[in-house]
Design a protein around this motif. Structure first.
Motif, PDB file in Angstrom:
ATOM      1  N   PHE A   1     -10.353   5.573  -6.402  1.00 26.42           N
ATOM      2  CA  PHE A   1     -10.905   5.395  -5.059  1.00 26.42           C
ATOM      3  C   PHE A   1      -9.813   5.530  -3.998  1.00 26.42           C
ATOM      4  CE2 PHE A   1     -11.782   2.205  -1.646  1.00 26.42           C
ATOM      5  CZ  PHE A   1     -12.738   2.960  -0.974  1.00 26.42           C
ATOM      6  N   ILE A   2      -8.658   4.894  -4.236  1.00 24.08           N
ATOM      7  CA  ILE A   2      -7.576   4.961  -3.263  1.00 24.08           C
ATOM      8  C   ILE A   2      -7.087   6.399  -3.098  1.00 24.08           C
ATOM      9  CG2 ILE A   2      -5.193   4.268  -2.808  1.00 24.08           C
ATOM     10  CD1 ILE A   2      -5.834   1.596  -4.150  1.00 24.08           C
ATOM     11  N   ARG A   3      -7.009   7.129  -4.225  1.00 27.54           N
ATOM     12  CA  ARG A   3      -6.579   8.541  -4.149  1.00 27.54           C
ATOM     13  C   ARG A   3      -7.557   9.386  -3.342  1.00 27.54           C
ATOM     14  NH1 ARG A   3      -4.850   7.677  -9.638  1.00 27.54           N
ATOM     15  NH2 ARG A   3      -6.874   8.406 -10.413  1.00 27.54           N
ATOM     16  N   SER A   4      -8.821   8.983  -3.310  1.00 24.98           N
ATOM     17  CA  SER A   4      -9.836   9.771  -2.608  1.00 24.98           C
ATOM     18  C   SER A   4      -9.791   9.593  -1.093  1.00 24.98           C
ATOM     19  CB  SER A   4     -11.235   9.402  -3.124  1.00 24.98           C
ATOM     20  OG  SER A   4     -11.625   8.112  -2.671  1.00 24.98           O
ATOM     21  N   ILE A   5      -9.077   8.572  -0.625  1.00 30.91           N
ATOM     22  CA  ILE A   5      -8.981   8.324   0.821  1.00 30.91           C
ATOM     23  C   ILE A   5      -7.848   9.166   1.394  1.00 30.91           C
ATOM     24  CG2 ILE A   5      -8.724   6.582   2.628  1.00 30.91           C
ATOM     25  CD1 ILE A   5      -9.494   4.473   0.569  1.00 30.91           C
ATOM     26  N   GLY A   6      -8.143   9.975   2.366  1.00 34.42           N
ATOM     27  CA  GLY A   6      -7.134  10.847   2.962  1.00 34.42           C
ATOM     28  C   GLY A   6      -6.023  10.074   3.644  1.00 34.42           C
ATOM     29  N   LYS A   7      -4.819  10.661   3.669  1.00 35.91           N
ATOM     30  CA  LYS A   7      -3.669  10.005   4.294  1.00 35.91           C
ATOM     31  C   LYS A   7      -3.906   9.739   5.774  1.00 35.91           C
ATOM     32  CE  LYS A   7      -0.180  11.846   1.103  1.00 35.91           C
ATOM     33  NZ  LYS A   7       1.074  12.634   0.967  1.00 35.91           N
ATOM     34  N   GLU A   8      -4.586  10.666   6.446  1.00 34.83           N
ATOM     35  CA  GLU A   8      -4.859  10.467   7.876  1.00 34.83           C
ATOM     36  C   GLU A   8      -5.775   9.273   8.090  1.00 34.83           C
ATOM     37  OE1 GLU A   8      -6.345  13.993   9.642  1.00 34.83           O
ATOM     38  OE2 GLU A   8      -4.486  15.136   9.357  1.00 34.83           O
ATOM     39  N   THR A   9      -6.763   9.107   7.195  1.00 33.73           N
ATOM     40  CA  THR A   9      -7.677   7.970   7.310  1.00 33.73           C
ATOM     41  C   THR A   9      -6.939   6.662   7.075  1.00 33.73           C
ATOM     42  OG1 THR A   9      -9.548   9.309   6.558  1.00 33.73           O
ATOM     43  CG2 THR A   9      -9.776   6.921   6.383  1.00 33.73           C
ATOM     44  N   VAL A  10      -6.066   6.640   6.072  1.00 35.62           N
ATOM     45  CA  VAL A  10      -5.288   5.434   5.797  1.00 35.62           C
ATOM     46  C   VAL A  10      -4.406   5.079   6.992  1.00 35.62           C
ATOM     47  CG1 VAL A  10      -3.475   4.428   4.358  1.00 35.62           C
ATOM     48  CG2 VAL A  10      -5.294   5.774   3.312  1.00 35.62           C
ATOM     49  N   ALA A  11      -3.784   6.083   7.592  1.00 32.34           N
ATOM     50  CA  ALA A  11      -2.928   5.850   8.756  1.00 32.34           C
ATOM     51  C   ALA A  11      -3.745   5.301   9.923  1.00 32.34           C
ATOM     52  CB  ALA A  11      -2.225   7.139   9.153  1.00 32.34           C
TER      53      ALA A  11
END
Length: 289
Positions: free
Chosen positions: A159-169
């Motif tokens: 699940f964590i891998r599926s979240i884009g880096k831009e979204t996490v930021a």
């Protein structure tokens, strides 16, 4: 607390042929049903319902081998409405069906009676603080995942891998209070805490911001008291052991009990390779309430 827990265990033994209510066990233990279930699971290593089932099937096994009652009588006596349901449960625990066990005199498994005692080790201490927080929000991305007691949780990792880096930021910019930064939030866990049961996992931040983007999942958390624990060690084992130690060591020794609410874990880097530092937030209330 240990004395009351053992009184609850005696109550279970006295009613294995009757209905056992978790609420009554919690009353005997002088705590809430929510806390009793979680405490029992942590101390016993299995959910309350599983322990009761195993104790009943242990006694049922002895009765099956004795041959004094019919198999249906044994089934009904131990809370099963049909011979088929009893046979399935019996086979799941003992490895053979009741009819086969009676005919062959099979070797059966036994669940011993449990009691709790204090073991003084004195080799380590737990660092914690008590924090009172007003209402806040958990904002980020949510997934329904199975509970894994030891090792990496594959569903959470995927699940964590599926979240884009831009979204996490973007999520990280919403953090405006403790615990700071991206956190792992567990909510809506089954009372049994049995491995494989599902819960809501949030990869998120703690925030007071009300106007959150519609594409994010938000959990509103009521004001309350939190016990905050810190440790460091191999990831993820040390973090999972921290949760266990909170319920098996800290709660029995301190005047608090758990209350409904999400559990929040903040993980940070450690100077030692392969290790991590952790800060675990558990919702609590005074045991005097």
């Amino acid at each position: 607390m240990l004395e009351e827990l053992n009184q609850a265990m005696e109550y279970i033994e006295s009613r294995l042929d009757q209905e056992i209510e978790a609420a009554e066990l919690a009353r005997i233990a002088m705590t809430s049903e929510y806390h009793f279930r979680r405490m029992f699971s942590a101390l016993a290593g299995m959910p309350l319902s599983e322990y009761v089932r195993r104790r009943r099937l242990t006694l049922a096994g002895a009765e099956v081998l004795s041959g004094e009652r019919t198999l249906l009588e044994v089934a009904v006596r131990h809370g099963y409405s049909s011979g088929e349901a009893f046979a399935r449960a019996f086979r799941a625990m003992h490895g053979v069906g009741p009819g086969e066990a009676r005919r062959a005199g099979a070797v059966l498994r036994s669940q011993p009676r449990m009691s709790f005692r204090l073991v003084v080790e004195g080799s380590s201490s737990m660092e914690y603080r008590i924090v009172k927080k007003g209402e806040f929000r958990v904002a980020g991305r949510k997934a329904r995942v199975p509970l894994v007691h030891e090792g990496v949780n594959p569903a959470i990792a995927e699940f964590i891998r599926s979240i884009g880096k831009e979204t996490v930021a973007r999520i990280a910019t919403l953090s405006d209070q403790q615990p700071e930064g991206i956190v792992q939030v567990s909510d809506d866990l089954a009372p049994s805490r049995a491995e494989g049961t599902e819960f809501d996992y949030y990869h998120a931040v703690v925030t007071g911001i009300r106007d959150v983007s519609d594409d994010l999942d938000v959990l509103v958390v009521a004001a309350g008291t939190w016990a905050v624990f810190e440790n460091s060690g191999p990831y993820p084992e040390a973090l999972q052991y921290l949760w266990r130690d909170v319920f098996t060591q800290w709660f029995p020794s301190n005047p608090y009990r758990s209350r409904p609410g999400p559990e929040i874990l903040r993980v940070g880097p450690s100077p030692v390779a392969g290790e991590a530092s952790a800060e675990l937030w558990i919702p609590v209330e005074s045991d005097a309430n």
